[in-house]
Design an enzyme around this catalytic site. Sequence first.
Site, PDB file in Angstrom:
ATOM      1  N   GLY A  60      -0.827   9.136  10.735  1.00 52.92           N
ATOM      2  CA  GLY A  60      -0.946   9.804   9.446  1.00 52.92           C
ATOM      3  C   GLY A  60      -2.162   9.310   8.672  1.00 52.92           C
ATOM      4  O   GLY A  60      -2.867  10.092   8.032  1.00 52.92           O
ATOM      5  N   HIS A  69       5.914   8.624  14.411  1.00 54.15           N
ATOM      6  CA  HIS A  69       6.892   7.525  14.314  1.00 54.15           C
ATOM      7  C   HIS A  69       7.837   7.661  13.129  1.00 54.15           C
ATOM      8  O   HIS A  69       8.780   6.883  12.981  1.00 54.15           O
ATOM      9  CB  HIS A  69       6.195   6.155  14.336  1.00 54.15           C
ATOM     10  N   CYS A 126       4.337  -7.477  -1.163  1.00 52.83           N
ATOM     11  CA  CYS A 126       4.501  -8.922  -1.275  1.00 52.83           C
ATOM     12  C   CYS A 126       3.219  -9.632  -0.873  1.00 52.83           C
ATOM     13  O   CYS A 126       2.616  -9.279   0.128  1.00 52.83           O
ATOM     14  CB  CYS A 126       5.612  -9.392  -0.363  1.00 52.83           C
TER      15      CYS A 126
END
Length: 393
Positions: free
Chosen positions: A72, A203, A329
């Site tokens: 993508g 996926h 994170c």
Amino acid sequence: MTTRVYLDNAATTPVDKQVLACMMDTMEKNYGNPSSTHSAGQEAKTVIENVRRQIAKVLNAQPSEIIFTSCGTESNNMIIHSCVDHLEVKRIITSPLEHKCVAEAIRDTKMRKGVEVVYLRPDKMGVLSLTDLEDLLKSSDKKTLISLMHANNEVGNLLDLKKVSQLAQQYNALFHSDTVQTIGHLPLDLTDIPLDFASCSAHKFHGPKGSGFAFIRKTSRLKPYILGGPQERELRAGTENVAGIAGLGKAFELAYDNLETYSKHISEIKNYAIQQLKDSIPGVTFNGLSGDLNSSLYTVLSVLLPFKNPLIGLQLDMKGIAISQGSACSAGASKPSIVLMMLLDDHELENSTPLRVSFSHLTTKEEIDYFVQAVKEISSSSSLIENADAIHR
Ligand code: PLP
């Protein structure tokens, strides 16, 4: 055996066994280079062309409009960069809610090519105003590309592709939609919805990683972004990933053959998760439109827990549950994503914990029960810690 509950299907999905078998078979038998003129090469070429025709048929597009890529991210980059480099796009209208691969590609066209970038501001639910879009389209004669995603990968908000396509046509703009979260999960008729460019990643619907496609409307006259040989209708050079394309084709076939059954099951699971969370965690809310089954993608639920616990992703992982925290994170510190920062106020950001839970047709109610019970346990220990903090402050 350790429990494993996979609730991160918006990040990626497990590969279907039939997809795996199809890929193994293709790797074993169709090893020829599709550009070679001998039979081994032409057999591999046939595998690719069959998948192209199959996908085009389901999406009501021309086979030549389906260009296989590696993912993508590549599809979105190729479309955005080529529109600026070859179609003289001078202005891009987009939103701050786009996936990083779209946001960064657009930012790059601004930095390197001086493209004017205009952002539509979402409201607190993450909804974009099509009236604002129309006003922007009216306000300039510059060649414009609209780039707005079909379903947001964090909160699941859905865009009305038909209305945006119609506005794009009315004001002579091009329209690209990042459809990575929806192809394989929602029907898409590209004759009925006249958008110019779309993207797909295998996926996200039980296909392999490293395989996707870009839909490029024939009339757009896009030129190649990756240069080299004449592969992929001269739009994307490089020896084709034959087994990856075969796996994409198999996953696509399974996704659309079972669309009704899968979407019904997953919608029920999402509804069940909403109810169970509401019953077990007082004060829980849902971000954007994700709590509303009619206006959000059925695979994604963005939860806002009414307590602060930046370690919850880790704690759930220790209980065998894979979820995404909807946060980026770095170095052990988690900070909310741009999307959540747009949708939540300072108080919510300070005092609550976001979780993105995402489902597939493999998700069961028992897994939801296990997840909700785990969140409940974590929630009581989090409140104890919060209370203890308050006493010692
Ligand atoms: N666009 C959206 C909305 C996504 O969710 C993702 C993946 O998370 C991508 C693009 C990138 O797709 P890929 O992982 O195939 O590069």
